[in-house]
Design a protein around this motif. Structure first.
Motif, short mmCIF file in Angstrom:
data_model
loop_
_atom_site.label_atom_id
_atom_site.label_comp_id
_atom_site.label_asym_id
_atom_site.label_seq_id
_atom_site.Cartn_x
_atom_site.Cartn_y
_atom_site.Cartn_z
N LYS A 176 -7.67 3.38 1.43
CA LYS A 176 -6.70 4.35 0.95
C LYS A 176 -6.67 5.60 1.80
O LYS A 176 -5.71 6.35 1.78
CB LYS A 176 -7.00 4.71 -0.50
N LYS A 177 -7.75 5.87 2.52
CA LYS A 177 -7.72 6.99 3.46
C LYS A 177 -8.73 6.77 4.55
O LYS A 177 -9.55 5.86 4.46
CB LYS A 177 -7.99 8.31 2.72
N ASN A 225 0.77 3.94 1.70
CA ASN A 225 1.22 4.42 3.02
C ASN A 225 2.42 3.61 3.53
O ASN A 225 3.31 4.15 4.17
CB ASN A 225 0.07 4.44 4.02
N ASN A 266 5.56 4.79 1.58
CA ASN A 266 6.03 6.10 2.04
C ASN A 266 6.68 6.04 3.41
O ASN A 266 7.75 6.60 3.65
CB ASN A 266 4.85 7.08 2.10
N GLU A 267 6.00 5.35 4.30
CA GLU A 267 6.49 5.27 5.67
C GLU A 267 7.85 4.57 5.72
O GLU A 267 8.76 5.00 6.41
CB GLU A 267 5.45 4.52 6.52
N LYS A 288 -2.05 1.46 9.95
CA LYS A 288 -0.89 2.21 9.46
C LYS A 288 0.16 2.51 10.52
O LYS A 288 1.33 2.69 10.19
CB LYS A 288 -1.35 3.52 8.80
N GLU A 329 -5.78 2.58 6.66
CA GLU A 329 -5.82 3.88 7.33
C GLU A 329 -6.72 3.74 8.57
O GLU A 329 -7.00 2.65 9.00
CB GLU A 329 -6.34 4.93 6.35
N ARG A 373 0.84 -1.19 0.00
CA ARG A 373 0.00 0.00 0.00
C ARG A 373 0.88 1.25 0.00
O ARG A 373 2.01 1.22 0.54
CB ARG A 373 -0.88 0.03 1.26
#
Length: 544
Positions: A376-377, A222, A225-226, A303, A334, A220
Motif C-alpha cells: 500500500k505504500k 494507486n 487514482n492513476e 506503480k 509501490e 489497488r
RNA sequence: CGCGGGGUAGAGCAGCGGUAGCUUGUCGGGCUCAUAACCCGGAGGUCGUGUGGUUCAAAUCCCACCCCCGCAACCA
C-alpha cells in the motif's frame, strides 16, 4: 439446499495472471521481485484451490534504451537483450517462480503474433496516419527520439538531452532546444517530415471508464487514482510506430522501415504468451478470452506501469476483439526504498536478485519480500531485516514448532505417533483461516494474507506451551496423544497454508509428514511412524 | 499554485472520530519439548507544528505552515 450445493464438485475457475515484463537492459533487483512475487503467490494459491491457472510473463527486449546500451558497449542490441534475458530466467528460477510460460519479445512466436494483431487492428481502422516534422540526423540516416537529441537548454543554457535537462532538471519537449545536434554522432540535425501510425486511444475513453467503474474494488488504490487521472484529462491518441532499427517490423508496406512501439507489443505479450499455452491445448485464444464472469485476469507490476496496464492494454484488447475479457484485478505495488531514498542504479544502492540468491534460500527471500512488500505504500528492504525475519519467524516460529514436537517424539518414542483427537477449537480456527486468507489473496493482497497466516504459527506455539505436553506425557497419556495429534494437524495445515509463499520448505515438511501434494483445504495427518526428521530452516548467523 | 505518498515509543510500522497499538530492540519473570528457540509481564510516545477550526469527543475530519520521499529522467 445450501448444504447440497457445497457437496457438488466445485467448478474450476479460470485465472490468467500477467506479471510485468522486466526490461532487458539491466539486472533484476528487489523492486522487480516485490512487484512480481504477488503474481506467483496468487497463481500458486489458485492452483492449490484446483483452479485453472496461466501465469505468463517474459523479458521486454526491444526499445531505445537497449539500443543505446548496445551502442555504448559496441555490441548488437540482440546481445544485450539476450544476456539480460538469460539473467532474468536464472533469477526467476532461483526464487522459484512458477511461470507456465516465460518468453521474450524477440521470440519468433511473439513477433509473428504481434504482427498478426497489428495487421488486424490496421485493417479494422484502429490506426490513422499522421505526418509531422521530426529531427533527422543525416549521417546516422535516422530520425531521433527526444532523448537522442542534444541541444542548449532554454532554461539554464547548458547542453541538455531532448527530454529533460540533466543540469536544471526541467523536463521539456525537444522542440524547445536550441542548436540541436545528434546525441549519437554529434552531427547537426535537420527538420524533416516524418509519418507515423497513431492508435485511436481517445475512442476508448468510455470503455476504460466503464472498466474502471466495474472493477475499482479489485484494483489497488494507486491504480484507480492513476487511471482516473488519465481519464479526467481525456485519453490521447498514441503513436504505435517508432524509428528504430531494433524491434518488431511494422507489417504495413508503407511503414515497413519502422518498428512497433515497445509498450504496444510488450504489453500484448500477456495475450501472445497465453495464446501460446492455449495453442498447446488446442483452444482458440479468441474463445478463451471472451468476456466472462468466470475468467479472472490479474496483472502484477510496479506503480509506474499502471497506465499501460489499465488504459493501453485494455484498449488494445478491445481493438483486437470488442468482446474481450479485460483485466479484473490490478496488483500494482509501490516502491522499495533503501533507507530514506528510492533504490536506483544511479544512486548505486541497487540490491539485485542475483546477489540475494547467491547467499540465501529462495524461501527466505520470498517470505521476507512478501512480508515487507510495498503493498500500500513504499517500504524498505534490507538483508539484515531479512535475516532477522528468517530467524524469528521461520526458524524460531514455524521451524521450532515442528522441531520441538517431532524431535521429542523421535527421542522419547522412536518416532511412534499414537492416536488421539484434534482440538475442536483449533479445527475451527484452521478452517476459518483457509477461508479468510484465501479471500485476501484473491483480492490481490498477498502481504496482508501472509501476515494473517503467520499468526497461525503463534497460535500453534502458544497451544503447545499452554498444554505442556512434556508434563502431560507423565500424567495423562490420552491427553498427550490429543495434544500431539493437534500439533501434527497444525503442521499439516501449515504445509498447505504457507505453500504458495515458501513452497520448497513446505514440500520438505510434507515429506516428513508423508503428506500428498499441497491443497488449499483443511487436511489431517494420520502418520504413525516418523522417519527422516530434519530441521526445516537453519538459523542464519549475521555476518558481513 | 505541476502530480502523488508520508511525518505515531530507539528502529520499522498499524490505527484514520470514542480510554494510544503491533513487531523488533531493551529490562524482568516463566518453561526446559525445542535451532541463544517458546510463553508471560514491565519500561518507553504531549501521534510533524499551530495557546487554529468542527465536535460532547480528534492521531483520526477541516485549515495554515514546516520537513522528508517519490513521479514528471533509465528504473517495479
Amino acid at each position: 439446499m445450501k448444504q447440497e450445493k457445497t457437496d457438488v464438485k466445485k467448478q474450476k475457475r479460470r485465472v490468467i495472471i500477467g506479471n510485468a515484463w522486466p526490461y532487458a537492459n539491466n539486472l533484476m533487483h528487489v523492486g522487480h521481485l516485490c512487484a512480481l512475487l504477488p503474481g506467483d503467490i496468487i497463481a500458486r494459491y489458485y492452483r492449490l484451490s484446483g483452479d485453472e491457472v496461466m501465469l505468463v510473463s517474459g523479458s521486454d527486449c526491444h526499445g531505445t534504451p537497449i539500443t543505446e546500451r548496445a551502442r555504448k558497449e559496441k555490441v548488437s542490441p540482440r546481445e544485450i537483450a539476450e544476456t539480460y534475458h538469460k539473467t532474468f530466467v536464472r533469477d526467476l528460477g532461483a526464487v522459484n517462480f512458477s511461470y507456465d510460460k516465460y518468453g521474450a519479445t524477440f521470440d519468433d512466436y511473439h513477433k509473428a503474433e504481434i504482427q498478426k494483431i497489428f495487421l488486424k487492428m490496421y485493417d479494422a481502422g484502429e490506426f490513422f496516419k499522421k505526418t509531422d516534422t521530426q529531427d533527422f540526423c543525416e549521417s546516422c540516416n535516422m530520425f531521433l527520439s527526444d532523448r537522442e537529441i542534444r541541444g542548449t537548454c532554454p532554461h539554464c543554457g547548458s547542453i541538455s538531452k531532448g527530454d529533460q535537462c540533466d543540469n536544471c532538471l526541467t523536463s521539456m519537449d525537444a522542440s524547445q532546444l536550441k542548436e540541436k545536434t545528434c546525441g549519437i554522432c554529434g552531427g547537426k540535425t535537420q527538420q524533416r517530415q516524418n509519418k507515423s501510425l497513431m492508435f485511436k486511444l481517445s475512442g476508448y475513453q468510455k470503455d476504460i471508464e466503464c472498466l474502471l467503474d466495474k472493477n475499482r474494488d479489485h484494483w489497488r488504490v494507486n491504480a484507480v487514482n492513476e487511471t482516473q487521472k488519465y481519464l479526467s484529462q481525456g485519453l490521447l491518441d498514441r503513436a504505435v510506430t517508432r524509428d528504430l532499427n531494433w524491434g518488431i517490423d511494422v507489417p504495413v508496406e508503407e511503414f515497413k522501415d519502422k518498428k512497433i512501439y515497445v509498450w504496444i507489443e510488450a504489453v500484448l505479450g500477456y495475450y501472445t504468451m497465453s495464446k501460446f499455452l492455449l495453442d498447446q491445448r488446442g483452444i482458440k485464444v479468441e474463445d478463451y478470452y471472451k468476456a466472462s464472469d468466470d475468467l479472472r485476469m490479474y496483472l502484477a507490476h510496479g506503480k509506474d506501469n499502471i497506465p499501460f496496464h489499465t488504459v493501453i492494454y485494455p484498449a488494445l484488447l478491445l481493438a483486437v476483439d470488442k468482446n474481450c475479457q479485460l483485466p479484473t484485478h490490478i496488483v500494482s505495488c509501490e516502491y522499495i526504498k533503501v533507507g530514506a531514498e528510492k533504490m536506483s542504479k544511479s544512486l548505486g544502492n541497487l540490491l539485485t536478485v542475483y546477489e540475494l540468491t547467491e547467499k540465501f534460500d529462495p524461501d527466505t527471500i520470498r517470505f521476507y519480500a512478501i512480508l515487507s512488500n510495498p503493498e500500500k505504500k513504499d517500504s524498505g528492504f534490507t538483508t539484515t531485516e531479512m535475516i532477522n525475519t528468517h530467524n524469528k519467524l521461520l526458524v524460531g516460529g514455524l521451524g521450532n514448532f515442528v522441531n520441538r514436537n517431532l524431535s521429542y517424539l523421535v527421542k522419547k518414542f522412536e518416532g511412534k505417533v499414537s492416536g488421539g483427537a484434534v482440538d475442536k477449537d483449533i479445527i475451527e480456527k484452521t478452517r476459518s483461516l483457509y477461508k479468510s486468507a484465501g479471500e485476501i489473496i484473491e483480492a490481490g493482497n498477498t502481504r496482508e494474507a501472509l501476515e494473517h497466516i503467520v499468526e497461525y504459527i503463534q497460535l500453534a506455539n502458544k497451544y503447545y506451551d499452554d498444554n505442556k505436553p512434556w508434563v502431560k506425557v507423565h500424567e495423562d497419556a490420552a491427553a498427550f496423544g490429543d495434544i500431539t495429534r493437534t500439533c501434527i494437524y497444525m503442521m499439516a495445515n501449515m504445509s498447505n497454508l504457507f505453500h504458495p509463499f515458501i513452497p520448497a520448505a513446505m514440500d520438505r515438511l510434507k515429506a516428513m509428514l508423508k503428506l500428498g501434494a499441497a491443497k488449499w483445504e483443511e487436511v489431517d495427518c494420520d502418520i504413525t511412524q516418523l522417519e527422516n526428521i530434519n530441521i526445516l530452516f537453519n538459523r542464519i548467523e549475521e555476518e558481513k
